[in-house]
Design a protein around this motif. Structure first.
Motif, PDB file in Angstrom:
ATOM      1  N   UNK A  59       0.991  -1.122   0.063  1.00 58.58           N
ATOM      2  CA  UNK A  59      -0.113   0.047   0.059  1.00 58.58           C
ATOM      3  C   UNK A  59       0.793   1.264  -0.136  1.00 58.58           C
ATOM      4  N   UNK A  60       1.841   1.352   0.838  1.00 57.55           N
ATOM      5  CA  UNK A  60       2.791   2.164   0.785  1.00 57.55           C
ATOM      6  C   UNK A  60       3.484   2.481  -0.374  1.00 57.55           C
ATOM      7  N   UNK A  61       4.051   1.513  -0.902  1.00 54.03           N
ATOM      8  CA  UNK A  61       4.691   1.602  -2.247  1.00 54.03           C
ATOM      9  C   UNK A  61       3.991   2.082  -3.272  1.00 54.03           C
ATOM     10  N   UNK A  74      -6.390   8.879   2.653  1.00 51.69           N
ATOM     11  CA  UNK A  74      -7.222   8.908   3.741  1.00 51.69           C
ATOM     12  C   UNK A  74      -8.474   9.548   3.394  1.00 51.69           C
ATOM     13  N   UNK A  75      -8.462  10.827   2.816  1.00 52.43           N
ATOM     14  CA  UNK A  75      -9.381  11.504   2.526  1.00 52.43           C
ATOM     15  C   UNK A  75     -10.387  11.048   1.292  1.00 52.43           C
ATOM     16  N   UNK A  76      -9.842  10.037   0.494  1.00 48.48           N
ATOM     17  CA  UNK A  76     -10.649   9.603  -0.461  1.00 48.48           C
ATOM     18  C   UNK A  76     -11.384   8.309   0.083  1.00 48.48           C
ATOM     19  N   UNK A  77     -10.755   7.707   1.163  1.00 48.91           N
ATOM     20  CA  UNK A  77     -11.283   6.469   2.040  1.00 48.91           C
ATOM     21  C   UNK A  77     -12.475   7.187   2.921  1.00 48.91           C
ATOM     22  N   UNK A  99      -9.626  -3.801  -0.142  1.00 48.64           N
ATOM     23  CA  UNK A  99     -10.466  -3.425  -1.307  1.00 48.64           C
ATOM     24  C   UNK A  99     -10.623  -1.928  -1.213  1.00 48.64           C
ATOM     25  N   UNK A 100     -10.851  -1.354  -0.046  1.00 44.57           N
ATOM     26  CA  UNK A 100     -10.866   0.347   0.158  1.00 44.57           C
ATOM     27  C   UNK A 100      -9.522   1.044  -0.175  1.00 44.57           C
ATOM     28  N   UNK A 101      -8.550   0.344   0.179  1.00 44.74           N
ATOM     29  CA  UNK A 101      -7.207   1.097  -0.342  1.00 44.74           C
ATOM     30  C   UNK A 101      -7.184   1.219  -1.828  1.00 44.74           C
ATOM     31  N   UNK A 102      -7.462  -0.047  -2.453  1.00 52.22           N
ATOM     32  CA  UNK A 102      -7.330  -0.161  -3.742  1.00 52.22           C
ATOM     33  C   UNK A 102      -8.036   0.683  -4.422  1.00 52.22           C
ATOM     34  N   UNK A 103      -9.390   1.040  -3.949  1.00 55.83           N
ATOM     35  CA  UNK A 103     -10.278   1.853  -4.523  1.00 55.83           C
ATOM     36  C   UNK A 103      -9.691   3.262  -4.572  1.00 55.83           C
ATOM     37  N   UNK A 104      -9.233   3.623  -3.420  1.00 54.79           N
ATOM     38  CA  UNK A 104      -8.766   4.957  -3.317  1.00 54.79           C
ATOM     39  C   UNK A 104      -7.373   5.379  -3.999  1.00 54.79           C
ATOM     40  N   UNK A 110      -5.924  -7.121  -6.080  1.00 50.83           N
ATOM     41  CA  UNK A 110      -4.979  -8.008  -6.216  1.00 50.83           C
ATOM     42  C   UNK A 110      -3.568  -7.372  -6.533  1.00 50.83           C
ATOM     43  N   UNK A 111      -3.552  -6.086  -6.714  1.00 51.79           N
ATOM     44  CA  UNK A 111      -2.084  -5.364  -7.055  1.00 51.79           C
ATOM     45  C   UNK A 111      -1.637  -5.204  -5.703  1.00 51.79           C
TER      46      UNK A 111
END
Length: 114
Positions: A59-61, A74-77, A99-104, A110-111
């Motif tokens: 997630x950080x990368x 965070x704002x997007x989430x 899923x929420x992080x990926x969407x943001x 899966x990535x």
């Protein structure tokens, strides 16, 4: 024995000799379109390198690769930066959070699995 979908493929190369186009019979093209084959999303080498070199989460990368701040993600989430920082720092993330992080981040969930 060659695969039916690849045995009559014509490769057209560019001026440097690198493959530029693949020409396939129309029936094979239609079969590919109709098959709705599942294509797995890739992970850019730059993202993997960031994660490995900095020993950080996927997630950080991804966030750094996309040049986003924790606050922006965070704002997007719809959560605080501190809450996102905790998620980003975890080795494993629950599926719902992933899923929420990926969407943001604008990527497929899966990535984040590496």
């Amino acid at each position: 024995m060659m695969n039916v979908l690849t045995e009559s493929v014509q490769i057209i190369r560019d001026a440097e000799g690198c493959p530029a186009f693949a020409v396939i019979p129309f029936a094979n093209y239609q079969a590919l379109v109709k098959s709705k084959a599942k294509v797995e999303p890739g992970i850019p080498a730059a993202v993997v390198d960031l994660a490995m070199d900095n020993e950080c989460s996927a997630a950080r990368a991804w966030r750094e690769h996309l040049e986003l701040t924790q606050t922006e993600v965070a704002k997007r989430m719809g959560i605080t930066q501190g809450s996102y920082a905790q998620l980003e720092g975890k080795k494993t993330i629950r599926k719902s959070s992933r899923e929420k992080i990926a969407k943001a981040l604008g990527i497929h969930e899966a990535q984040l699995d590496f």
